[in-house]
Design an enzyme around this catalytic site. Structure first.
Site, PDB file in Angstrom:
ATOM      1  N   VAL A  16      36.853  -0.540 -54.026  1.00 29.49           N
ATOM      2  CA  VAL A  16      37.018  -1.253 -52.763  1.00 29.49           C
ATOM      3  C   VAL A  16      36.047  -0.618 -51.774  1.00 29.49           C
ATOM      4  O   VAL A  16      36.234   0.522 -51.354  1.00 29.49           O
ATOM      5  CB  VAL A  16      38.468  -1.155 -52.249  1.00 29.49           C
ATOM      6  CG1 VAL A  16      38.598  -1.864 -50.910  1.00 29.49           C
ATOM      7  CG2 VAL A  16      39.437  -1.752 -53.272  1.00 29.49           C
TER       8      VAL A  16
ATOM      9  N   CYS B 258      25.267   8.898 -43.984  1.00 29.91           N
ATOM     10  CA  CYS B 258      26.501   8.768 -44.762  1.00 29.91           C
ATOM     11  C   CYS B 258      26.167   8.658 -46.247  1.00 29.91           C
ATOM     12  O   CYS B 258      25.001   8.646 -46.642  1.00 29.91           O
ATOM     13  CB  CYS B 258      27.291   7.540 -44.303  1.00 29.91           C
ATOM     14  SG  CYS B 258      26.425   5.984 -44.599  1.00 29.91           S
TER      15      CYS B 258
ATOM     16  N   GLN C 157      27.181   5.386 -52.785  1.00 24.09           N
ATOM     17  CA  GLN C 157      28.462   5.096 -53.434  1.00 24.09           C
ATOM     18  C   GLN C 157      28.499   3.662 -53.954  1.00 24.09           C
ATOM     19  O   GLN C 157      28.991   3.407 -55.057  1.00 24.09           O
ATOM     20  CB  GLN C 157      29.618   5.313 -52.455  1.00 24.09           C
ATOM     21  CG  GLN C 157      29.996   6.768 -52.250  1.00 24.09           C
ATOM     22  CD  GLN C 157      31.299   6.893 -51.485  1.00 24.09           C
ATOM     23  OE1 GLN C 157      31.518   6.201 -50.493  1.00 24.09           O
ATOM     24  NE2 GLN C 157      32.170   7.762 -51.941  1.00 24.09           N
TER      25      GLN C 157
ATOM     26  N   ARG D 185      34.610   1.774 -40.478  1.00 24.82           N
ATOM     27  CA  ARG D 185      36.052   1.975 -40.674  1.00 24.82           C
ATOM     28  C   ARG D 185      36.862   1.044 -39.774  1.00 24.82           C
ATOM     29  O   ARG D 185      37.931   1.386 -39.285  1.00 24.82           O
ATOM     30  CB  ARG D 185      36.455   3.436 -40.456  1.00 24.82           C
ATOM     31  CG  ARG D 185      35.800   4.413 -41.436  1.00 24.82           C
ATOM     32  CD  ARG D 185      36.507   5.763 -41.466  1.00 24.82           C
ATOM     33  NE  ARG D 185      36.503   6.426 -40.179  1.00 24.82           N
ATOM     34  CZ  ARG D 185      35.503   7.185 -39.720  1.00 24.82           C
ATOM     35  NH1 ARG D 185      34.412   7.370 -40.469  1.00 24.82           N
ATOM     36  NH2 ARG D 185      35.577   7.760 -38.540  1.00 24.82           N
TER      37      ARG D 185
ATOM     38  N   ARG E 126      40.902   0.352 -40.952  1.00 23.63           N
ATOM     39  CA  ARG E 126      40.716  -0.617 -42.032  1.00 23.63           C
ATOM     40  C   ARG E 126      42.038  -1.167 -42.564  1.00 23.63           C
ATOM     41  O   ARG E 126      43.042  -0.472 -42.598  1.00 23.63           O
ATOM     42  CB  ARG E 126      39.908   0.018 -43.172  1.00 23.63           C
ATOM     43  CG  ARG E 126      38.438   0.163 -42.845  1.00 23.63           C
ATOM     44  CD  ARG E 126      37.667   0.858 -43.936  1.00 23.63           C
ATOM     45  NE  ARG E 126      37.999   2.274 -44.023  1.00 23.63           N
ATOM     46  CZ  ARG E 126      37.366   3.144 -44.801  1.00 23.63           C
ATOM     47  NH1 ARG E 126      36.367   2.729 -45.560  1.00 23.63           N
ATOM     48  NH2 ARG E 126      37.720   4.409 -44.820  1.00 23.63           N
TER      49      ARG E 126
ATOM     50  N   LYS F  45      43.245   5.179 -48.439  1.00 21.78           N
ATOM     51  CA  LYS F  45      43.030   3.906 -49.129  1.00 21.78           C
ATOM     52  C   LYS F  45      44.034   3.744 -50.272  1.00 21.78           C
ATOM     53  O   LYS F  45      44.613   2.667 -50.459  1.00 21.78           O
ATOM     54  CB  LYS F  45      41.601   3.838 -49.669  1.00 21.78           C
ATOM     55  CG  LYS F  45      41.234   2.518 -50.323  1.00 21.78           C
ATOM     56  CD  LYS F  45      39.832   2.566 -50.910  1.00 21.78           C
ATOM     57  CE  LYS F  45      38.771   2.733 -49.843  1.00 21.78           C
ATOM     58  NZ  LYS F  45      37.393   2.730 -50.406  1.00 21.78           N
TER      59      LYS F  45
END
EC number: 3.5.4.25
Length: 422
Positions: free
Chosen positions: A275, A290, A295, A319, A353, A379
């Site tokens: 996700v 970042c 990722q 976020r 989020r 998450k």
């Protein structure tokens, strides 16, 4: 009319513990199917039924009839003794045949399904708990390792010695996956007759699970219809392989998100899922502040190598604070603020989020359970709270650089991210 509360969950999910908490808090009777089946009294009183229920060669339909009969007998005894007092039932029904029988019982005895509570616990937590808990083989009651009775190794009800159970992880996994296959139609069927129905995160501490459960009962929580629906689809060739690209749009505010699908995932368990929240600066412009872009690409590569999986791309920049505020947050970071303090300076919490779209997308794809790729405990907890069955978690760590080291250190220190490289 007597209220009944149903608590559903995989073996080891903590449903019986929560059944005890709920019955004591609301001063109700409690029927635990697992405890009933394991008790010596049941084996002695119903030897023929017991032998058939535990016999693997007996078909599930026959077992369900016998299980429903045992629950009805216990219910009837409580109703004769207590009248209109409510009853908590955990571990029943598990199959569609049992759900059908329960609806018949509800009508027969003028009952009302007050709440259906699904305790959603990850497989890793279940295995850990089963290995630690102790069992009274006389009454069938189980005790968590932190219990005073576990420390004395003596059951308070019959003074029997408590013993640990031998756990085969593969058998637990098989039972867990079977539960996932069976429980969705049961939940969907029963909620049509229920006043409230919702999930709670079984990975939380016993106290937090109980608090969430009671809060949702008091607020008459109902898990609603899907908000996001699939709108379009196409094949997408990438440098990591071929995926199917799907779009999903909200029926409320017309916001949208994407899903990249690799392989056939419908009806599958332990599907690899990433996700990923949008990061224009990292994903598109290759920002070094970042690890997001790296990722994203590493996750796509991992899913392709697995030949099966899903990457869900959520448009919730920074976020959840949007790109305009994120740029302002970057300016504050240049002045010395870390990523959390910068958001808070702008009047936002560290984390905004929302993952409801993930639940709807996974349900649309027919995925039974997931193997989640993430370093983020928030998450994981939010997805489990929403009822997403997270079987296991895989980290996705990127080697830090001088440009993002402070950012990653902040995520590890202040947000609990699992990061070993910093």
């Amino acid at each position: 009319m007597t209220d009944i509360y149903l608590i559903l969950g995989a073996p080891g999910s903590g449903k019986t513990t929560q059944g005890v908490v709920l019955s004591e808090h609301l001063k109700l009777q409690h029927i635990s199917w697992g405890k009933l089946l394991r008790s010596k009294r049941f084996k002695k009183q119903f030897p023929k039924e017991y032998s058939e229920i535990v016999n693997e060669r007996v078909d599930n339909k026959t077992k369900s009839v016998l299980i429903a009969g045992a629950i009805e007998d216990k219910l009837r005894r409580f109703l004769l003794k207590q009248g209109g007092k409510g009853i908590v039932i955990d571990g029943f029904p598990r199959r569609t045949e049992e759900a059908d029988k329960l609806i018949e019982i509800v009508k027969k005895y003028d009952l009302k399904i007050k709440a259906i509570i699904k305790v959603n616990t990850s497989l890793e937590s279940i295995v850990s708990r089963l290995r630690k808990r102790l069992l009274c083989r006389t009454c069938g009651r189980t005790y968590d390792p932190d219990s005073l009775y576990s420390q004395s190794r003596m059951c308070p009800r019959d003074k029997s010695t408590l013993k640990s159970e031998k756990i085969d992880k593969e058998l637990v996994r098989k039972d867990y996956q079977q539960y996932l296959n069976e429980i969705t139609p049961v939940f969907d069927n029963l909620k049509q007759s229920a006043e409230n129905y919702f999930s709670v995160n079984g990975d939380d501490s016993e106290m937090i699970v109980a608090s969430n459960m009671l809060m949702k009962i008091k607020s008459n929580t109902r898990e609603g219809l899907p908000i996001y629906r699939q709108k379009s689809a196409t094949k997408l060739q990438t440098k990591y392989g071929e995926f199917v690209l799907l779009s999903f749009q909200s029926q409320i505010d017309y916001s949208y998100h994407l899903a990249l699908i690799r392989g056939e995932v419908k009806g599958k368990t332990r599907v690899m899922v990433r996700v990923h929240s949008s990061c224009i600066t990292g994903d598109v412009f290759s920002s070094l502040r970042c690890d997001c872009g790296n990722q994203l690409h590493k996750a796509l590569k991992r899913i392709n190598n697995e030949n099966e999986g899903v990457l869900i791309y959520l448009f919730q920049e920074g976020r959840g604070i949007n790109i305009i505020n994120k740029i302002n947050a970057y300016r504050l970071q240049d002045d010395g603020f870390d990523t959390i303090d910068a958001n808070e300076k702008l009047g936002f919490p560290a984390e905004l989020r929302n993952y409801e779209a993930v639940r709807d997308i996974l349900n649309d794809l027919g995925i039974r359970s997931i193997k989640l790729i993430t370093n983020n405990p928030d998450k994981i907890n939010k997805l489990i709270d929403l009822g997403v069955p997270v079987e296991s978690v895989e980290v996705l760590e990127i080697q830090p650089t001088k440009h993002n080291k402070k950012y990653l250190e902040t995520k590890k220190r202040r947000m609990g991210h699992k990061l070993d490289y910093v």
